[in-house]
Motif scaffolding. Structure first.
Motif, PDB file in Angstrom:
ATOM      1  N   LEU A 112       0.821  -1.211   0.000  1.00 30.50           N
ATOM      2  CA  LEU A 112       0.000   0.000   0.000  1.00 30.50           C
ATOM      3  C   LEU A 112       0.856   1.261   0.000  1.00 30.50           C
ATOM      4  O   LEU A 112       0.550   2.225  -0.705  1.00 30.50           O
ATOM      5  CB  LEU A 112      -0.944  -0.005   1.201  1.00 30.50           C
ATOM      6  N   ILE A 113       1.943   1.252   0.760  1.00 33.78           N
ATOM      7  CA  ILE A 113       2.836   2.416   0.796  1.00 33.78           C
ATOM      8  C   ILE A 113       3.453   2.649  -0.582  1.00 33.78           C
ATOM      9  O   ILE A 113       3.494   3.779  -1.075  1.00 33.78           O
ATOM     10  CB  ILE A 113       3.924   2.234   1.874  1.00 33.78           C
ATOM     11  N   ALA A 114       3.928   1.582  -1.208  1.00 36.36           N
ATOM     12  CA  ALA A 114       4.516   1.709  -2.549  1.00 36.36           C
ATOM     13  C   ALA A 114       3.470   2.169  -3.558  1.00 36.36           C
ATOM     14  O   ALA A 114       3.762   3.001  -4.424  1.00 36.36           O
ATOM     15  CB  ALA A 114       5.120   0.381  -2.980  1.00 36.36           C
ATOM     16  N   GLY A 115       2.260   1.644  -3.457  1.00 34.60           N
ATOM     17  CA  GLY A 115       1.192   2.051  -4.374  1.00 34.60           C
ATOM     18  C   GLY A 115       0.854   3.522  -4.231  1.00 34.60           C
ATOM     19  O   GLY A 115       0.704   4.238  -5.228  1.00 34.60           O
ATOM     20  N   VAL A 116       0.745   3.998  -3.003  1.00 34.06           N
ATOM     21  CA  VAL A 116       0.453   5.418  -2.768  1.00 34.06           C
ATOM     22  C   VAL A 116       1.602   6.287  -3.287  1.00 34.06           C
ATOM     23  O   VAL A 116       1.378   7.333  -3.899  1.00 34.06           O
ATOM     24  CB  VAL A 116       0.177   5.671  -1.262  1.00 34.06           C
ATOM     25  N   ALA A 117       2.839   5.847  -3.052  1.00 34.73           N
ATOM     26  CA  ALA A 117       3.996   6.599  -3.548  1.00 34.73           C
ATOM     27  C   ALA A 117       3.999   6.664  -5.077  1.00 34.73           C
ATOM     28  O   ALA A 117       4.257   7.725  -5.660  1.00 34.73           O
ATOM     29  CB  ALA A 117       5.292   5.971  -3.040  1.00 34.73           C
ATOM     30  N   LEU A 118       3.703   5.558  -5.734  1.00 38.52           N
ATOM     31  CA  LEU A 118       3.651   5.552  -7.199  1.00 38.52           C
ATOM     32  C   LEU A 118       2.560   6.480  -7.727  1.00 38.52           C
ATOM     33  O   LEU A 118       2.767   7.212  -8.698  1.00 38.52           O
ATOM     34  CB  LEU A 118       3.398   4.136  -7.721  1.00 38.52           C
ATOM     35  N   LEU A 119       1.396   6.453  -7.082  1.00 43.66           N
ATOM     36  CA  LEU A 119       0.306   7.327  -7.511  1.00 43.66           C
ATOM     37  C   LEU A 119       0.653   8.799  -7.283  1.00 43.66           C
ATOM     38  O   LEU A 119       0.362   9.652  -8.134  1.00 43.66           O
ATOM     39  CB  LEU A 119      -0.984   6.951  -6.791  1.00 43.66           C
ATOM     40  N   ALA A 120       1.299   9.111  -6.154  1.00 44.81           N
ATOM     41  CA  ALA A 120       1.696  10.495  -5.880  1.00 44.81           C
ATOM     42  C   ALA A 120       2.740  10.980  -6.885  1.00 44.81           C
ATOM     43  O   ALA A 120       2.636  12.101  -7.410  1.00 44.81           O
ATOM     44  CB  ALA A 120       2.239  10.612  -4.457  1.00 44.81           C
ATOM     45  N   LEU A 121       3.723  10.137  -7.161  1.00 48.54           N
ATOM     46  CA  LEU A 121       4.748  10.517  -8.148  1.00 48.54           C
ATOM     47  C   LEU A 121       4.143  10.680  -9.534  1.00 48.54           C
ATOM     48  O   LEU A 121       4.534  11.582 -10.293  1.00 48.54           O
ATOM     49  CB  LEU A 121       5.870   9.485  -8.165  1.00 48.54           C
ATOM     50  N   THR A 122       3.199   9.832  -9.873  1.00 47.44           N
ATOM     51  CA  THR A 122       2.522   9.953 -11.167  1.00 47.44           C
ATOM     52  C   THR A 122       1.775  11.279 -11.239  1.00 47.44           C
ATOM     53  O   THR A 122       1.823  11.980 -12.263  1.00 47.44           O
ATOM     54  CB  THR A 122       1.554   8.779 -11.386  1.00 47.44           C
TER      55      THR A 122
ATOM     56  N   PHE B  47      -3.525   7.098 -14.109  1.00 49.28           N
ATOM     57  CA  PHE B  47      -3.172   6.434 -12.866  1.00 49.28           C
ATOM     58  C   PHE B  47      -3.356   4.916 -12.913  1.00 49.28           C
ATOM     59  O   PHE B  47      -3.025   4.228 -11.958  1.00 49.28           O
ATOM     60  CB  PHE B  47      -3.961   7.050 -11.709  1.00 49.28           C
ATOM     61  N   ALA B  48      -3.855   4.387 -14.003  1.00 46.96           N
ATOM     62  CA  ALA B  48      -4.072   2.941 -14.110  1.00 46.96           C
ATOM     63  C   ALA B  48      -2.745   2.181 -14.201  1.00 46.96           C
ATOM     64  O   ALA B  48      -2.616   1.091 -13.644  1.00 46.96           O
ATOM     65  CB  ALA B  48      -4.934   2.611 -15.322  1.00 46.96           C
ATOM     66  N   TYR B  49      -1.769   2.742 -14.870  1.00 47.52           N
ATOM     67  CA  TYR B  49      -0.513   2.013 -15.090  1.00 47.52           C
ATOM     68  C   TYR B  49       0.308   1.867 -13.808  1.00 47.52           C
ATOM     69  O   TYR B  49       0.787   0.769 -13.521  1.00 47.52           O
ATOM     70  CB  TYR B  49       0.267   2.668 -16.229  1.00 47.52           C
ATOM     71  N   PRO B  50       0.478   2.909 -12.999  1.00 54.58           N
ATOM     72  CA  PRO B  50       1.173   2.679 -11.725  1.00 54.58           C
ATOM     73  C   PRO B  50       0.375   1.780 -10.790  1.00 54.58           C
ATOM     74  O   PRO B  50       0.956   1.013 -10.019  1.00 54.58           O
ATOM     75  CB  PRO B  50       1.364   4.075 -11.135  1.00 54.58           C
ATOM     76  N   LEU B  51      -0.951   1.850 -10.865  1.00 61.60           N
ATOM     77  CA  LEU B  51      -1.777   0.962 -10.053  1.00 61.60           C
ATOM     78  C   LEU B  51      -1.568  -0.494 -10.470  1.00 61.60           C
ATOM     79  O   LEU B  51      -1.421  -1.382  -9.630  1.00 61.60           O
ATOM     80  CB  LEU B  51      -3.248   1.357 -10.174  1.00 61.60           C
ATOM     81  N   ALA B  52      -1.515  -0.737 -11.764  1.00 65.59           N
ATOM     82  CA  ALA B  52      -1.264  -2.096 -12.262  1.00 65.59           C
ATOM     83  C   ALA B  52       0.123  -2.574 -11.838  1.00 65.59           C
ATOM     84  O   ALA B  52       0.302  -3.739 -11.467  1.00 65.59           O
ATOM     85  CB  ALA B  52      -1.397  -2.142 -13.779  1.00 65.59           C
ATOM     86  N   ALA B  53       1.108  -1.690 -11.874  1.00 63.16           N
ATOM     87  CA  ALA B  53       2.462  -2.066 -11.439  1.00 63.16           C
ATOM     88  C   ALA B  53       2.476  -2.413  -9.954  1.00 63.16           C
ATOM     89  O   ALA B  53       3.125  -3.376  -9.541  1.00 63.16           O
ATOM     90  CB  ALA B  53       3.440  -0.924 -11.716  1.00 63.16           C
TER      91      ALA B  53
END
Length: 139
Positions: free
Chosen positions: A43-53, A86-92
């Protein structure tokens, strides 16, 4: 085709692959420790990816590096970045941890060795050969 429909296909594929990769194999050793996904780091990595995106997509759109056909967008956006971005970082964030767990499980169970990693015996033999090789100019 709208970007949202393309994203839904992409996310469904990523979720399906993650489910397949995370599935426990039949015939696993009884009592073997099962490695599962750690949800808090995920969850932390997912939130970080979404924020960076959100940050970098807004910057790239603002300076004109790319744009979208407005007819294919849903209309929802975070700043200048459309929701569809935001779909691509979520998929990652969904797919890569499942792949990590599957690959580490295959390594522990004697599955194929990941590319670029020699077997332990091979490393020991190589180290022994290096130690026994004379260096020029030294006796």
């Amino acid at each position: 085709m709208s970007y949202l429909l393309l994203d839904l296909v992409f996310l469904a594929t990523a979720a399906g692959l993650a489910a397949l990769l995370s599935a426990r194999r039949r015939g696993a050793r009884p009592g073997a420790r099962r490695r599962t996904l750690a949800w808090v780091p995920l969850l932390i990595a997912g939130v970080a990816l979404l924020a960076l995106t959100a940050v970098f997509d807004n910057v790239m759109i603002a300076v004109g590096l790319f744009s979208y056909a407005s007819a294919a967008l849903s209309g929802l956006a975070v700043g200048l970045a459309p929701l569809e971005d935001f779909a691509y970082p979520l998929a990652a964030a969904v797919l890569l941890p499942a792949l990590w767990v599957r690959l580490s499980r295959a390594e522990r169970t004697g599955g194929p060795e990941p590319a670029g990693r020699p077997e332990r015996a091979g490393r020991r033999d190589h180290a022994t050969r290096l130690a026994e090789t004379p260096v020029e100019g030294h006796k």
